[in-house]
Scaffold this active site. Structure first.
Site, PDB file in Angstrom:
ATOM      1  N   GLU A 242       0.862  -1.103   0.067  1.00 54.43           N
ATOM      2  CA  GLU A 242       0.135   0.128   0.151  1.00 54.43           C
ATOM      3  C   GLU A 242       1.007   1.285  -0.072  1.00 54.43           C
ATOM      4  OE1 GLU A 242      -3.947   0.496   1.934  1.00 54.43           O
ATOM      5  OE2 GLU A 242      -2.848   1.889   3.477  1.00 54.43           O
ATOM      6  N   ARG A 268      -4.678  33.632 -17.203  1.00 51.25           N
ATOM      7  CA  ARG A 268      -5.104  34.580 -16.115  1.00 51.25           C
ATOM      8  C   ARG A 268      -4.305  36.139 -16.237  1.00 51.25           C
ATOM      9  NH1 ARG A 268      -9.105  36.781 -12.799  1.00 51.25           N
ATOM     10  NH2 ARG A 268      -8.188  37.462 -10.862  1.00 51.25           N
ATOM     11  N   GLN A 279       7.428  36.426 -11.442  1.00 51.50           N
ATOM     12  CA  GLN A 279       8.326  35.243 -11.364  1.00 51.50           C
ATOM     13  C   GLN A 279       7.616  34.537  -9.870  1.00 51.50           C
ATOM     14  OE1 GLN A 279      12.419  36.283  -9.691  1.00 51.50           O
ATOM     15  NE2 GLN A 279      12.882  35.759 -11.658  1.00 51.50           N
TER      16      GLN A 279
END
Length: 378
Positions: A242, A268, A279
């Protein structure tokens, strides 16, 4: 050292991604147990519920690495991370120990259904006073002539609400300490088993978790996994699978999330510029990419070591910590990149809620670091 995937591996992952996208690509978690049961059957048709199970019963017969690669493709395609987690927990924490430790009779009885998703499995280990401390397990399995009588309650079991099979752990010899724990694959319809209501959770809504209560539940001897006293070893075996493989889901989530953030930053505009030109945004996305790739390499290495039957405990622990911490950090960054839209329900907000429990389940981050420290001789 070869970092490339074979054509077979690429084609298998591409198929899973395409089929899972077609079914779940635009859906969000419903939390409805009936819907989850239907989704398990669909996951079975795609092959997800039986990735690592034997081919002779319809499974994929895949290695740990190939299983993780397929789960990564599933996580990338399916925005319902709870469902992906539910399927992986069924396979790795439950079906794998049945595959490796059940009697031939029980394997013949259960594996085919586990492969198809017709039989849904729940891993019931955690108790109110026994999480990381499995030595404090209080559920008992008292030996009787033809089996065992289980008593006690498990406090948290993924898939328990819809489970047909409970893989659980109980004390068979209270005086034997660590060696007194035994493992069982228990049909959920046996008299004396009560499955609790769905637990309200922060995230992973597509995985209905609940309590499991045993009240003088008689379990025939053939449902014992391995031998009496092997429970702790069987649990660690299932947890290795798992911890190594399940977190492939979160690599897929982060891959999908990163692509969304790159698209958002490119579209955007603020102050007359695309936000990608700032940046502060572009570097944040670059760090997200760095975390993802570092976690991916550690996960692939852990799975490879498991497949090679080499020492893997520390590698799996490192992988688990890297993926879980990257998933949480990247989700927080995604919310910042999306701004107010990132705080709306769904999308980055849901990814964060689904990522937070990665530092808890399958062994907490603190336990993983303890495993690494022990290997270093600390």
């Amino acid at each position: 050292m070869d970092f490339g995937l074979s054509a077979v591996q690429r084609n298998r992952c591409d198929r899973i991604f395409e089929e899972a996208s077609a079914r779940w690509g635009g859906s969000l978690a419903s939390g409805d147990p009936d819907v989850t049961r239907q989704d398990f059957k669909l996951a079975g048709k795609i092959g997800l519920t039986g990735l690592a199970l034997p081919t002779e019963v319809g499974g994929g017969g895949l290695t740990a690495l190939d299983t993780a690669l397929c789960l990564e493709a599933f996580g990338r395609a399916c925005p319902d991370t709870g469902l992906a987690f539910a399927v992986a927990a069924h396979l790795l924490a439950c079906a794998v120990p049945v595959r490796d430790f059940a009697s031939d009779q029980v394997r013949d009885q259960l594996l085919a259904g586990l492969v198809t998703g017709e039989v849904i499995a729940s891993n019931a280990m955690t108790e109110d006073d026994a999480g990381s401390d499995i030595g404090n397990i209080r559920v008992t399995a008292t030996p009787v002539g033809d089996g065992y009588v289980l008593n006690g309650e498990k406090s948290w079991a993924s898939n328990a609400v819809i489970a047909d099979l409970i893989v659980t752990y109980a004390v068979t010899d209270p005086k034997a300490g660590f060696l007194g724990l035994s493992a069982f694959a228990v049909p959920a319809d046996l008299p004396g088993i009560t499955l609790g209501e769905p637990l309200p959770k922060m995230g992973l809504a597509g995985c209905p978790a609940g309590r499991v209560h045993f009240d003088n539940c008689h379990v025939p001897a053939e449902f014992l996994l391995g031998e009496e006293g092997q429970g702790a070893a069987i649990f660690q075996h299932s947890m290795a699978w798992e911890r190594a493989c399940l977190f492939g889901i979160y690599l897929g989530l982060m891959e999908r999330q990163l692509a969304d953030c790159v698209e958002r930053a490119g579209q955007r505009r603020q102050f007359g510029r695309r936000i990608a030109e700032f940046q502060a945004v572009s570097h944040r996305i670059a760090v997200m990419k760095q975390r993802l790739e570092a976690a991916r390499l550690l996960l692939y290495r852990a799975c490879w070591l498991l497949d090679q039957e080499e020492e893997h405990v520390s590698a799996v622990a490192l992988s688990k910590v890297a993926v879980s911490e990257a998933a949480v950090a990247n989700s927080l960054d995604a919310i910042q990149i999306f701004g107010g839209a990132g705080y709306l329900a769904g999308g980055a907000e849901e990814q964060l809620r689904d990522s937070v429990p990665t530092t808890l389940f399958s062994g907490t981050t603190e336990i993983q670091r303890e495993l690494v420290a022990r290997e270093l001789g600390l």
